[in-house]
Design a protein around this motif. Structure first.
Motif, PDB file in Angstrom:
ATOM      1  N   ALA A  13     -11.633  -4.656  10.913  1.00 25.49           N
ATOM      2  CA  ALA A  13     -10.859  -5.284   9.839  1.00 25.49           C
ATOM      3  C   ALA A  13     -10.410  -4.227   8.834  1.00 25.49           C
ATOM      4  O   ALA A  13      -9.294  -4.289   8.316  1.00 25.49           O
ATOM      5  N   GLU A  14     -11.265  -3.243   8.567  1.00 24.31           N
ATOM      6  CA  GLU A  14     -10.908  -2.166   7.631  1.00 24.31           C
ATOM      7  C   GLU A  14      -9.732  -1.363   8.166  1.00 24.31           C
ATOM      8  O   GLU A  14      -8.808  -1.028   7.424  1.00 24.31           O
ATOM      9  N   ALA A  15      -9.763  -1.052   9.453  1.00 19.17           N
ATOM     10  CA  ALA A  15      -8.676  -0.270  10.052  1.00 19.17           C
ATOM     11  C   ALA A  15      -7.359  -1.043  10.008  1.00 19.17           C
ATOM     12  O   ALA A  15      -6.303  -0.477   9.707  1.00 19.17           O
ATOM     13  N   LYS A  16      -7.431  -2.343  10.293  1.00 17.34           N
ATOM     14  CA  LYS A  16      -6.217  -3.168  10.244  1.00 17.34           C
ATOM     15  C   LYS A  16      -5.658  -3.224   8.820  1.00 17.34           C
ATOM     16  O   LYS A  16      -4.453  -3.075   8.603  1.00 17.34           O
ATOM     17  N   LYS A  21      -1.694  -1.433   4.781  1.00 16.54           N
ATOM     18  CA  LYS A  21      -1.423  -0.944   3.433  1.00 16.54           C
ATOM     19  C   LYS A  21      -0.662   0.381   3.488  1.00 16.54           C
ATOM     20  O   LYS A  21       0.285   0.597   2.724  1.00 16.54           O
ATOM     21  N   LEU A  22      -1.054   1.267   4.399  1.00 17.86           N
ATOM     22  CA  LEU A  22      -0.347   2.543   4.543  1.00 17.86           C
ATOM     23  C   LEU A  22       1.098   2.322   4.976  1.00 17.86           C
ATOM     24  O   LEU A  22       2.016   2.981   4.479  1.00 17.86           O
ATOM     25  N   ALA A  23       1.306   1.371   5.865  1.00 17.42           N
ATOM     26  CA  ALA A  23       2.665   1.051   6.302  1.00 17.42           C
ATOM     27  C   ALA A  23       3.487   0.484   5.147  1.00 17.42           C
ATOM     28  O   ALA A  23       4.676   0.804   5.002  1.00 17.42           O
ATOM     29  N   ALA A 128     -11.962  -4.926   0.739  1.00 12.85           N
ATOM     30  CA  ALA A 128     -11.744  -5.255  -0.675  1.00 12.85           C
ATOM     31  C   ALA A 128     -11.208  -4.040  -1.430  1.00 12.85           C
ATOM     32  O   ALA A 128     -10.307  -4.168  -2.274  1.00 12.85           O
ATOM     33  N   GLY A 129     -11.745  -2.872  -1.145  1.00  9.82           N
ATOM     34  CA  GLY A 129     -11.263  -1.648  -1.797  1.00  9.82           C
ATOM     35  C   GLY A 129      -9.835  -1.328  -1.422  1.00  9.82           C
ATOM     36  O   GLY A 129      -9.040  -0.901  -2.261  1.00  9.82           O
ATOM     37  N   ILE A 130      -9.497  -1.548  -0.165  1.00 12.33           N
ATOM     38  CA  ILE A 130      -8.120  -1.327   0.291  1.00 12.33           C
ATOM     39  C   ILE A 130      -7.177  -2.309  -0.400  1.00 12.33           C
ATOM     40  O   ILE A 130      -6.126  -1.938  -0.905  1.00 12.33           O
ATOM     41  N   ALA A 131      -7.591  -3.564  -0.460  1.00 15.23           N
ATOM     42  CA  ALA A 131      -6.767  -4.599  -1.096  1.00 15.23           C
ATOM     43  C   ALA A 131      -6.568  -4.326  -2.580  1.00 15.23           C
ATOM     44  O   ALA A 131      -5.547  -4.688  -3.160  1.00 15.23           O
TER      45      ALA A 131
END
Length: 141
Positions: A13-16, A21-23, A128-131
């Motif tokens: 899930a983190e990789a997805k 987000k990078l995209a 959560a950190g990515i979001a």
């Protein structure tokens, strides 16, 4: 019965979330660059590689003209041609340098902010950190 494992089964899930987000950041950078530098009056200066190279050549000529080494060419005095196919007057070498500096700074701000956001996404430890990485604010106006 044959089991077929799909490669997507191994993606976390983190990789997805990270990839998405990078995209999104890359898309935002590309969109801002495609829109060009807002030069005022509804005009925009192209930020593609060739246009920035042309801008650099104009700036070099402006430096030489400001120093008295060459005359400021009439072709530049006539104006820089905006994306909208309207001329932005550059009556003096100082006008050319001011435009080149503004365009260069705007381009760098986009690239640097995009890199900062990507670094934050890559450093995030979980979904959560990515979001939490805000990709909507901080871009040059």
């Amino acid at each position: 019965m044959t089991w077929k494992l799909e490669p997507s089964m191994y993606i976390t899930a983190e990789a997805k979330a990270r990839d998405a987000k990078l995209a999104a950041i890359s898309a935002r950078v590309a969109g801002l660059l495609a829109a060009g530098y807002p030069a005022g009056g509804g005009l925009h200066v192209a930020l593609d590689d060739a246009s920035r190279a042309d801008m650099g050549a104009m700036a070099t000529t402006a430096v030489a003209a400001a120093g008295g080494g060459v005359p400021w060419p009439e072709s530049y005095q006539t104006g820089w041609i905006a994306i909208e196919n309207v001329r932005i007057p550059l009556a003096t070498p100082a006008d050319g340098l001011a435009l080149a500096a503004s365009v260069g700074d705007y381009y760098a701000q986009i690239r640097q902010h995009g890199r900062t956001l990507k670094d934050a996404v890559l450093a995030a430890e979980d979904v959560a950190g990515i979001a939490a990485v805000d990709i909507e604010t901080g871009w040059p106006a």
